[in-house]
Write a protein that holds these residues in place. Structure first.
Motif, PDB file in Angstrom:
ATOM      1  N   GLU A  16     -78.247 -14.557 -37.842  1.00  0.00           N
ATOM      2  CA  GLU A  16     -77.739 -13.182 -37.726  1.00  0.00           C
ATOM      3  C   GLU A  16     -76.565 -13.108 -36.754  1.00  0.00           C
ATOM      4  O   GLU A  16     -75.612 -12.343 -36.981  1.00  0.00           O
ATOM      5  CB  GLU A  16     -78.867 -12.260 -37.265  1.00  0.00           C
ATOM      6  N   ILE A  17     -76.622 -13.903 -35.684  1.00  0.00           N
ATOM      7  CA  ILE A  17     -75.502 -13.928 -34.739  1.00  0.00           C
ATOM      8  C   ILE A  17     -74.249 -14.450 -35.427  1.00  0.00           C
ATOM      9  O   ILE A  17     -73.160 -13.861 -35.319  1.00  0.00           O
ATOM     10  CB  ILE A  17     -75.827 -14.809 -33.519  1.00  0.00           C
ATOM     11  N   ASP A  18     -74.388 -15.556 -36.135  1.00  0.00           N
ATOM     12  CA  ASP A  18     -73.231 -16.158 -36.799  1.00  0.00           C
ATOM     13  C   ASP A  18     -72.664 -15.225 -37.861  1.00  0.00           C
ATOM     14  O   ASP A  18     -71.438 -15.108 -38.019  1.00  0.00           O
ATOM     15  CB  ASP A  18     -73.619 -17.492 -37.430  1.00  0.00           C
ATOM     16  N   GLU A  19     -73.539 -14.540 -38.586  1.00  0.00           N
ATOM     17  CA  GLU A  19     -73.078 -13.609 -39.610  1.00  0.00           C
ATOM     18  C   GLU A  19     -72.346 -12.432 -38.976  1.00  0.00           C
ATOM     19  O   GLU A  19     -71.297 -11.995 -39.462  1.00  0.00           O
ATOM     20  CB  GLU A  19     -74.266 -13.104 -40.428  1.00  0.00           C
ATOM     21  N   TYR A  20     -72.895 -11.918 -37.872  1.00  0.00           N
ATOM     22  CA  TYR A  20     -72.249 -10.806 -37.167  1.00  0.00           C
ATOM     23  C   TYR A  20     -70.874 -11.223 -36.671  1.00  0.00           C
ATOM     24  O   TYR A  20     -69.895 -10.493 -36.841  1.00  0.00           O
ATOM     25  CB  TYR A  20     -73.128 -10.369 -35.997  1.00  0.00           C
ATOM     26  N   ASP A  21     -70.811 -12.389 -36.040  1.00  0.00           N
ATOM     27  CA  ASP A  21     -69.540 -12.852 -35.469  1.00  0.00           C
ATOM     28  C   ASP A  21     -68.495 -13.095 -36.553  1.00  0.00           C
ATOM     29  O   ASP A  21     -67.317 -12.750 -36.388  1.00  0.00           O
ATOM     30  CB  ASP A  21     -69.756 -14.130 -34.659  1.00  0.00           C
ATOM     31  N   SER A  22     -68.903 -13.689 -37.658  1.00  0.00           N
ATOM     32  CA  SER A  22     -67.944 -13.964 -38.722  1.00  0.00           C
ATOM     33  C   SER A  22     -67.448 -12.681 -39.367  1.00  0.00           C
ATOM     34  O   SER A  22     -66.266 -12.551 -39.692  1.00  0.00           O
ATOM     35  CB  SER A  22     -68.572 -14.874 -39.784  1.00  0.00           C
ATOM     36  N   THR A  23     -68.350 -11.694 -39.511  1.00  0.00           N
ATOM     37  CA  THR A  23     -67.942 -10.404 -40.084  1.00  0.00           C
ATOM     38  C   THR A  23     -66.994  -9.674 -39.151  1.00  0.00           C
ATOM     39  O   THR A  23     -65.976  -9.103 -39.583  1.00  0.00           O
ATOM     40  CB  THR A  23     -69.182  -9.526 -40.349  1.00  0.00           C
ATOM     41  N   THR A  24     -67.336  -9.688 -37.841  1.00  0.00           N
ATOM     42  CA  THR A  24     -66.468  -9.037 -36.862  1.00  0.00           C
ATOM     43  C   THR A  24     -65.099  -9.691 -36.798  1.00  0.00           C
ATOM     44  O   THR A  24     -64.067  -9.022 -36.752  1.00  0.00           O
ATOM     45  CB  THR A  24     -67.122  -9.085 -35.471  1.00  0.00           C
ATOM     46  N   MET A  25     -65.076 -11.007 -36.826  1.00  0.00           N
ATOM     47  CA  MET A  25     -63.821 -11.747 -36.791  1.00  0.00           C
ATOM     48  C   MET A  25     -62.949 -11.401 -37.991  1.00  0.00           C
ATOM     49  O   MET A  25     -61.758 -11.131 -37.860  1.00  0.00           O
ATOM     50  CB  MET A  25     -64.110 -13.246 -36.766  1.00  0.00           C
ATOM     51  N   LYS A  26     -63.557 -11.373 -39.154  1.00  0.00           N
ATOM     52  CA  LYS A  26     -62.794 -11.094 -40.370  1.00  0.00           C
ATOM     53  C   LYS A  26     -62.261  -9.669 -40.356  1.00  0.00           C
ATOM     54  O   LYS A  26     -61.113  -9.410 -40.716  1.00  0.00           O
ATOM     55  CB  LYS A  26     -63.683 -11.298 -41.601  1.00  0.00           C
ATOM     56  N   THR A  27     -63.094  -8.724 -39.893  1.00  0.00           N
ATOM     57  CA  THR A  27     -62.676  -7.315 -39.850  1.00  0.00           C
ATOM     58  C   THR A  27     -61.487  -7.132 -38.919  1.00  0.00           C
ATOM     59  O   THR A  27     -60.509  -6.450 -39.253  1.00  0.00           O
ATOM     60  CB  THR A  27     -63.836  -6.428 -39.376  1.00  0.00           C
ATOM     61  N   GLU A  28     -61.528  -7.756 -37.755  1.00  0.00           N
ATOM     62  CA  GLU A  28     -60.448  -7.596 -36.789  1.00  0.00           C
ATOM     63  C   GLU A  28     -59.182  -8.314 -37.249  1.00  0.00           C
ATOM     64  O   GLU A  28     -58.069  -7.850 -37.010  1.00  0.00           O
ATOM     65  CB  GLU A  28     -60.904  -8.106 -35.421  1.00  0.00           C
ATOM     66  N   GLU A  29     -59.340  -9.425 -37.928  1.00  0.00           N
ATOM     67  CA  GLU A  29     -58.164 -10.119 -38.457  1.00  0.00           C
ATOM     68  C   GLU A  29     -57.509  -9.295 -39.551  1.00  0.00           C
ATOM     69  O   GLU A  29     -56.285  -9.219 -39.652  1.00  0.00           O
ATOM     70  CB  GLU A  29     -58.569 -11.496 -38.985  1.00  0.00           C
ATOM     71  N   ASP A  30     -58.327  -8.660 -40.379  1.00  0.00           N
ATOM     72  CA  ASP A  30     -57.790  -7.794 -41.435  1.00  0.00           C
ATOM     73  C   ASP A  30     -57.063  -6.606 -40.852  1.00  0.00           C
ATOM     74  O   ASP A  30     -56.128  -6.066 -41.461  1.00  0.00           O
ATOM     75  CB  ASP A  30     -58.915  -7.303 -42.349  1.00  0.00           C
ATOM     76  N   ASP A  31     -57.502  -6.168 -39.651  1.00  0.00           N
ATOM     77  CA  ASP A  31     -56.856  -5.032 -38.988  1.00  0.00           C
ATOM     78  C   ASP A  31     -55.638  -5.454 -38.179  1.00  0.00           C
ATOM     79  O   ASP A  31     -55.046  -4.635 -37.468  1.00  0.00           O
ATOM     80  CB  ASP A  31     -57.849  -4.322 -38.060  1.00  0.00           C
ATOM     81  N   GLY A  32     -55.311  -6.733 -38.236  1.00  0.00           N
ATOM     82  CA  GLY A  32     -54.138  -7.207 -37.507  1.00  0.00           C
ATOM     83  C   GLY A  32     -54.435  -7.684 -36.120  1.00  0.00           C
ATOM     84  O   GLY A  32     -53.531  -7.990 -35.347  1.00  0.00           O
ATOM     85  N   GLY A  33     -55.710  -7.782 -35.762  1.00  0.00           N
ATOM     86  CA  GLY A  33     -56.082  -8.254 -34.436  1.00  0.00           C
ATOM     87  C   GLY A  33     -56.070  -9.767 -34.362  1.00  0.00           C
ATOM     88  O   GLY A  33     -55.708 -10.467 -35.315  1.00  0.00           O
ATOM     89  N   ASP A  34     -56.505 -10.273 -33.229  1.00  0.00           N
ATOM     90  CA  ASP A  34     -56.506 -11.716 -33.023  1.00  0.00           C
ATOM     91  C   ASP A  34     -57.896 -12.323 -33.208  1.00  0.00           C
ATOM     92  O   ASP A  34     -58.136 -13.482 -32.895  1.00  0.00           O
ATOM     93  CB  ASP A  34     -55.984 -12.075 -31.623  1.00  0.00           C
ATOM     94  N   GLY A  35     -58.865 -11.501 -33.725  1.00  0.00           N
ATOM     95  CA  GLY A  35     -60.210 -12.019 -33.939  1.00  0.00           C
ATOM     96  C   GLY A  35     -61.101 -11.904 -32.740  1.00  0.00           C
ATOM     97  O   GLY A  35     -62.267 -12.287 -32.797  1.00  0.00           O
ATOM     98  N   LYS A  36     -60.591 -11.394 -31.614  1.00  0.00           N
ATOM     99  CA  LYS A  36     -61.398 -11.242 -30.410  1.00  0.00           C
ATOM    100  C   LYS A  36     -61.763  -9.780 -30.208  1.00  0.00           C
ATOM    101  O   LYS A  36     -61.032  -8.886 -30.638  1.00  0.00           O
ATOM    102  CB  LYS A  36     -60.665 -11.781 -29.182  1.00  0.00           C
ATOM    103  N   GLU A  37     -62.851  -9.554 -29.520  1.00  0.00           N
ATOM    104  CA  GLU A  37     -63.247  -8.181 -29.250  1.00  0.00           C
ATOM    105  C   GLU A  37     -62.288  -7.549 -28.263  1.00  0.00           C
ATOM    106  O   GLU A  37     -61.664  -8.211 -27.452  1.00  0.00           O
ATOM    107  CB  GLU A  37     -64.679  -8.140 -28.702  1.00  0.00           C
ATOM    108  N   GLY A  38     -62.205  -6.214 -28.346  1.00  0.00           N
ATOM    109  CA  GLY A  38     -61.252  -5.487 -27.523  1.00  0.00           C
ATOM    110  C   GLY A  38     -61.687  -5.394 -26.081  1.00  0.00           C
ATOM    111  O   GLY A  38     -62.545  -6.115 -25.604  1.00  0.00           O
ATOM    112  N   GLY A  39     -61.086  -4.450 -25.365  1.00  0.00           N
ATOM    113  CA  GLY A  39     -61.340  -4.332 -23.941  1.00  0.00           C
ATOM    114  C   GLY A  39     -62.624  -3.615 -23.608  1.00  0.00           C
ATOM    115  O   GLY A  39     -62.945  -3.436 -22.445  1.00  0.00           O
ATOM    116  N   GLY A  40     -63.370  -3.159 -24.643  1.00  0.00           N
ATOM    117  CA  GLY A  40     -64.621  -2.475 -24.385  1.00  0.00           C
ATOM    118  C   GLY A  40     -65.718  -3.425 -23.972  1.00  0.00           C
ATOM    119  O   GLY A  40     -65.499  -4.607 -23.719  1.00  0.00           O
TER     120      GLY A  40
END
Length: 516
Positions: A447-471
């Motif tokens: 579940e951790i790996d799935e969460y991380d991969s989904t988050t990474m893909k979502t942020e990359e699609d949004d133009g981010g660098d794949g890392k979580e923001g300042g929150g």
């Protein structure tokens, strides 16, 4: 000067998944005075712990260090660097070292465990003098381990990577120093949570759906009934408030009572309390197992009211214990009138497929038909009450509760046979608790790996660098189905700490002679 003993021993395979009273260790030839063996195995001998000042108080920090996220900055947690995704092989065992290390590093709630056993935020002897026992991957057993802080426990667990560990009492001295004390009496247990153990193997003679280590939703109802009865007695009859029930990982549950009054009980009081709750006696032997006085004690009267609704559905319908010839004879042996028994036996012999529900109803109908001229209605009612208790009342392993020195496996460890986490049970959702739905360690890491991969893909699609923001960084347990169990434990610990702090403030006021 004799060498210090190494608290390491092999346990028989059939005991490795159980909670047992463990003997002291034996001396081995490779032991050293400094407490380390030639193989580097952790021992129970006196060890110098290099404790830095920051280590003594770092348990007051944020949860980010306790529950590292896979996206946390490099170097943030010295003892737990960011972990790479764990690829779990299809044939991997739940206790594989790689899996266990990832679980301890990313998911085990060491901070809250420390606060629970320490009864405060800042380290005290309630934790420092507590015994821990490790079961290593080799099945070696290490006793009398102790740690000044929760962080030191965490570091040692990450280093030793045990398949599980257990919690013992608080001693009058540091368990690691016990061999250096001049008098044996200087080392003795002084406090321990009052504990109770429920194991479904103790119900094997009355459950028809499963036996031995196997369980299903039908027989789990026995645990649900037991928790309700015991919890009500502990709260209403003894006034305890801080009671936590923990799933054992396979076929039972443990109760941990953390009220200070419970922790300070000596063995004689523990034995008396365990005896108060013991009603079904006799083990697997034949004969009547419930013999209670009339009028019923208020605890038993309350228990009957709790258990009656379960008897009709969970026992008569789901378990159907009187359907077989053996079950029928058992029921008849518990009835008080010979003529009634003969009439019932004749009726059931003529209808061999009669269910337990109908057989139970037959008792009253045949009694009212006048089949027995000597039947005592009051005696029959009391016999039926005793039968309900025999088939529903908690069957506790009371030996676990009688002594402070008993070791019990820690909440949140992994059961080696099922891979499930020993999670606390939320009593407000007791009826919905599903032991077969408790997450396994491999599921959680996935579940951790799935969460991380989904988050990474979502942020990359949004133009981010794949890392979580300042929150706020998302802790790894929050990414998994373990989250509600950790949050429940956190709330329980907070309530305990509040009560402990209030007691300290009250005592200080009384000592100062202040009136409010």
């Amino acid at each position: 000067m004799p060498h210090s003993t190494i608290a390491e021993q092999e346990l028989p395979p059939d005991q490795m998944e159980e909670d047992t009273d463990l003997p002291d260790a034996t001396i081995t030839k490779d032991e050293h005075i400094d407490g380390e063996s030639d193989s580097g195995t952790l021992t129970d001998g006196p060890q110098k712990q290099d404790v830095k000042l920051e280590d003594l108080f770092n348990d007051e920090d944020s949860d980010d260090e306790e529950f590292p996220s896979s996206s946390a900055p490099d170097g943030k947690v010295e003892s737990s660097p960011p972990a790479a995704p764990v690829q779990v092989a299809p044939a991997a065992k739940y206790t594989d070292p790689e899996i266990m290390l990832a679980f301890y590093q990313r998911l085990f709630p060491f901070r809250y465990l420390f606060q629970w056993l320490n009864h405060a935020i800042k380290p005290s002897n309630d934790f420092a003098h507590r015994e821990f026992a490790f079961t290593l991957q080799s099945d070696a057993y290490l006793r009398y381990q102790s740690f000044m802080t929760g962080d030191l426990l965490r570091k040692q667990v990450l280093q030793q990577n045990p398949s599980r560990f257990e919690i013992g009492p608080v001693y009058s001295a540091n368990p690691r120093d016990r061999k250096t004390l001049r008098k044996a009496t200087a080392f003795r247990p002084i406090a321990k949570e009052l504990v109770f153990d429920l194991d479904l193997t103790d119900y094997d003679e009355i459950r028809t759906c499963c036996d031995k280590a196997n369980i299903c939703h039908k027989c789990w109802s026995f645990v649900t009934m037991a928790i309700k009865v015991v919890d009500a007695a502990l709260r209403e009859d003894f006034g305890f408030e801080h009671i936590m029930w923990v799933y054992s990982g396979r076929r039972g549950a443990h109760a941990w009572i953390s009220d200070k009054r419970a922790r300070n009980m000596d063995d004689s009081r523990r034995k008396a309390l365990a005896g108060y709750l013991e009603v079904v006696k006799g083990g697997s032997q034949s004969g009547k197992k419930v013999n209670v006085r009339r009028p019923l004690h208020p605890h038993l009267a309350r228990s009957l009211e709790i258990l009656k609704p379960y008897f009709g559905h969970e026992i008569l319908e789901e378990q159907d214990p009187f359907a077989s010839d053996k079950g029928s004879e058992r029921l008849l042996s518990l009835l008080p009138d010979a003529a009634l028994v003969a009439a019932l036996r004749k009726k059931w012999d003529a209808a061999p497929n009669r269910t337990s529900t109908y057989k139970w109803a037959d008792i009253d109908s045949v009694a009212k038909s006048g089949a027995s001229k000597t039947l005592d209605g009051k005696a029959l009612l009391e016999a039926k009450q005793d039968i309900v208790l025999e088939y529903t009342y908690p069957r506790l392993d009371v030996e676990v509760s009688k002594k402070q020195i008993h070791l019990l496996k820690s909440p949140f460890v992994i059961h080696p046979g099922t891979g499930r986490v020993c999670v606390p049970i939320n009593l407000s959702k007791l009826e919905k608790f599903d032991p077969l739905g408790v997450p396994t360690v491999t599921e959680l890491l996935g579940e951790i790996d799935e969460y991380d991969s989904t988050t990474m893909k979502t942020e990359e699609d949004d133009g981010g660098d794949g890392k979580e923001g300042g929150g706020k960084v998302t802790a790894d347990y929050e990414k998994t189905s373990l989250k509600p169990y950790v949050e429940y434990f956190k709330t329980y610990v907070a309530s305990l700490l509040k009560a402990e702090k209030g007691a300290v403030v009250k005592r200080e006021r009384e000592e100062d002679g202040m009136e409010f």
